[in-house]
Scaffold this active site. Structure first.
Site, PDB file in Angstrom:
ATOM      1  N   ASN A  31     -11.867 -78.217 -43.077  1.00 25.75           N
ATOM      2  CA  ASN A  31     -12.944 -77.214 -43.221  1.00 25.75           C
ATOM      3  C   ASN A  31     -12.359 -75.808 -43.149  1.00 25.75           C
ATOM      4  O   ASN A  31     -12.713 -74.925 -43.941  1.00 25.75           O
ATOM      5  CB  ASN A  31     -13.981 -77.361 -42.095  1.00 25.75           C
ATOM      6  CG  ASN A  31     -14.808 -78.624 -42.216  1.00 25.75           C
ATOM      7  OD1 ASN A  31     -14.833 -79.263 -43.260  1.00 25.75           O
ATOM      8  ND2 ASN A  31     -15.489 -78.985 -41.136  1.00 25.75           N
ATOM      9  N   ASP A  78     -15.806 -74.165 -37.210  1.00 24.27           N
ATOM     10  CA  ASP A  78     -14.742 -74.024 -38.216  1.00 24.27           C
ATOM     11  C   ASP A  78     -14.973 -72.750 -39.038  1.00 24.27           C
ATOM     12  O   ASP A  78     -14.025 -72.024 -39.343  1.00 24.27           O
ATOM     13  CB  ASP A  78     -14.714 -75.244 -39.141  1.00 24.27           C
ATOM     14  CG  ASP A  78     -14.470 -76.525 -38.366  1.00 24.27           C
ATOM     15  OD1 ASP A  78     -13.769 -76.477 -37.335  1.00 24.27           O
ATOM     16  OD2 ASP A  78     -15.002 -77.581 -38.767  1.00 24.27           O
ATOM     17  N   GLY A 129     -19.585 -77.864 -38.089  1.00 28.42           N
ATOM     18  CA  GLY A 129     -18.818 -77.011 -39.006  1.00 28.42           C
ATOM     19  C   GLY A 129     -18.958 -75.530 -38.688  1.00 28.42           C
ATOM     20  O   GLY A 129     -18.229 -74.703 -39.236  1.00 28.42           O
ATOM     21  N   GLU A 166      -9.932 -79.481 -39.531  1.00 28.37           N
ATOM     22  CA  GLU A 166      -8.806 -78.695 -40.068  1.00 28.37           C
ATOM     23  C   GLU A 166      -9.003 -78.408 -41.554  1.00 28.37           C
ATOM     24  O   GLU A 166      -8.709 -77.302 -42.020  1.00 28.37           O
ATOM     25  CB  GLU A 166      -7.478 -79.426 -39.829  1.00 28.37           C
ATOM     26  CG  GLU A 166      -7.141 -79.634 -38.355  1.00 28.37           C
ATOM     27  CD  GLU A 166      -7.820 -80.863 -37.745  1.00 28.37           C
ATOM     28  OE1 GLU A 166      -8.455 -81.634 -38.487  1.00 28.37           O
ATOM     29  OE2 GLU A 166      -7.722 -81.043 -36.503  1.00 28.37           O
ATOM     30  N   TYR A 191     -18.278 -92.626 -36.630  1.00 23.39           N
ATOM     31  CA  TYR A 191     -16.941 -92.613 -37.244  1.00 23.39           C
ATOM     32  C   TYR A 191     -16.483 -94.010 -37.652  1.00 23.39           C
ATOM     33  O   TYR A 191     -16.728 -94.972 -36.936  1.00 23.39           O
ATOM     34  CB  TYR A 191     -15.883 -92.149 -36.237  1.00 23.39           C
ATOM     35  CG  TYR A 191     -15.984 -90.767 -35.712  1.00 23.39           C
ATOM     36  CD1 TYR A 191     -16.054 -89.677 -36.566  1.00 23.39           C
ATOM     37  CD2 TYR A 191     -15.953 -90.541 -34.345  1.00 23.39           C
ATOM     38  CE1 TYR A 191     -16.100 -88.389 -36.049  1.00 23.39           C
ATOM     39  CE2 TYR A 191     -15.996 -89.258 -33.830  1.00 23.39           C
ATOM     40  CZ  TYR A 191     -16.076 -88.185 -34.691  1.00 23.39           C
ATOM     41  OH  TYR A 191     -16.120 -86.929 -34.185  1.00 23.39           O
ATOM     42  N   GLY A 227     -23.787 -65.257 -30.201  1.00 21.42           N
ATOM     43  CA  GLY A 227     -22.602 -64.561 -30.688  1.00 21.42           C
ATOM     44  C   GLY A 227     -21.323 -65.045 -30.034  1.00 21.42           C
ATOM     45  O   GLY A 227     -21.069 -66.247 -29.950  1.00 21.42           O
TER      46      GLY A 227
HETATM   47  O1  LIG Z   1     -13.722 -84.935 -36.951  1.00 22.72           O
HETATM   48  C1  LIG Z   1     -14.847 -84.846 -36.489  1.00 22.72           C
HETATM   49  O2  LIG Z   1     -15.092 -85.185 -35.366  1.00 22.72           O
HETATM   50  C2  LIG Z   1     -15.963 -84.308 -37.257  1.00 22.72           C
HETATM   51  O3  LIG Z   1     -17.058 -84.226 -36.759  1.00 22.72           O
HETATM   52  C3  LIG Z   1     -15.699 -83.782 -38.595  1.00 22.72           C
HETATM   53  C4  LIG Z   1     -16.267 -82.423 -38.772  1.00 22.72           C
HETATM   54  O4  LIG Z   1     -16.103 -82.089 -40.106  1.00 22.72           O
HETATM   55  C5  LIG Z   1     -15.549 -81.420 -37.932  1.00 22.72           C
HETATM   56  O5  LIG Z   1     -15.182 -81.887 -36.693  1.00 22.72           O
HETATM   57  C6  LIG Z   1     -16.318 -80.181 -37.763  1.00 22.72           C
HETATM   58  O6  LIG Z   1     -15.613 -79.310 -36.902  1.00 22.72           O
END
Ligand SMILES: O=C(O)C(=O)C[C@H](O)[C@H](O)CO
Length: 319
Positions: A41, A268, A265, A39, A108, A240
């Protein structure tokens, strides 16, 4: 910052450490510090194009939270609804490097983070509705059940106010209890949106259909209520995108890229292009082309946001 906003978004920002060299993350010796978060991004990309953007979240009262807040404020984003929570931590993400254009490894440290504690009672309805548009993604919905509720609430509130809502499924299976729950939850939210932007593989998993036309049809005509998504844009990576609205459908080619450095990204960036163009009243095909162009820029950089253009860069490129 005050006054009417163009776009608001709710979501978790993370401090991201990107490995300096390819190879397993545990062998990495040096990292580049960046921001991450689907979000944020999009918020950054839209702000760089001159839109007034608001971001609501919670951050820990720690150095990562202060870093993220300063970065977002530095992009000109309204952070008046970002709360510093002294009792929880800011989320952290490690990202590896790849050399073959595949998705990089991600690790994460976000469970129980400050943002994951957001509640429906955090939603400032008048601030939310001061915006023309809400952008939402399946990442925020996945980080906790209460964030899923926040997502559902904000999307519903904006729809009821006659505002537009975009939704990028942005599937993160590791954040959900099961694939089945992920598909149910994401589809429930997708049907609350006006504009839905799945990737082709996401669309296949979510709908059980194979072609872009059938996936778009599932969302446009298969929903539980009238007034479901009016626009579906399916991202086809290097090929595309396919778009379909009530009046128009078609394919837009991808933009050739010499070297794919990092795919994260790109979706995004694509959303930034489509949303900014549609809010400016540009034709749908032009909006999808802008999305594909920004998505192609995003895969050529290490972090999620260096490829997001300023208004000057966009105009110089004739986009
Ligand atoms: O939140 C996540 O899962 C990520 O990978 C962070 C990234 O900046 C994001 O998802 C890219 O869309």
């Amino acid at each position: 910052m005050s006054g009417e906003l163009d776009v608001v978004t709710f979501g978790e920002a993370m401090m991201m450490l990107v490995a300096d060299q390819p190879g397993p993350l545990e062998h990495a010796k040096a990292f580049h510090k960046r921001t991450a978060g689907a979000e944020t991004n999009v918020a950054i990309g839209l702000a760089r194009l001159g839109l007034k953007v608001g971001w609501a979240s919670r951050l820990g009262a720690d150095s990562m939270g202060r870093y993220l807040l300063a970065e977002m404020q530095g992009e000109g984003i309204d952070c008046s609804h970002v709360v510093s929570d002294p009792t929880q931590r800011t989320a952290l993400q490690f990202k590896g490097r790849v050399t073959d254009g595949s998705d990089p490894p991600i690790e994460y440290h976000r469970k129980g983070s400050a943002a994951s504690r957001m509640q429906v009672s955090d939603v400032d309805v008048s601030w939310l509705r001061s915006a023309r548009h809400l952008h939402s993604t399946g990442v925020f919905a996945a980080i906790s059940e209460n964030c899923f509720e926040v997502q559902r609430k904000t999307m519903t509130l904006m729809r009821e106010a006659g505002k537009t809502v975009s939704f990028d499924p942005n599937l993160r299976p590791t954040l959900w209890p099961s694939i089945q729950r992920m598909c149910e939850g994401i589809n429930e939210l997708a049907f609350l949106a006006d504009w839905v932007f799945p990737g082709i593989e996401e669309g296949r998993l979510l709908t059980g259909r194979q072609t872009p036309e059938d996936i778009a049809g599932f969302y446009r005509r298969g929903g539980p209520r009238k007034g479901g998504p009016s626009l579906v844009v399916i991202k086809l990576g290097a090929d595309g995108a396919y778009f379909e609205s009530a009046n128009e459908q078609g394919y837009v080619p991808g933009f050739p890229v010499d070297t794919v450095l990092d795919t994260v990204g790109a979706g995004d960036g694509f959303a930034v292009g489509v949303i900014s163009a549609l809010l400016a009243g540009l034709p749908l095909r032009k909006a999808v082309e802008r999305g594909a162009w920004i998505g192609a820029r995003a895969v050529q950089v290490l972090g999620d946001t260096e490829g997001l253009p300023t208004r000057d860069v966009l105009e110089q490129a004739g986009r």
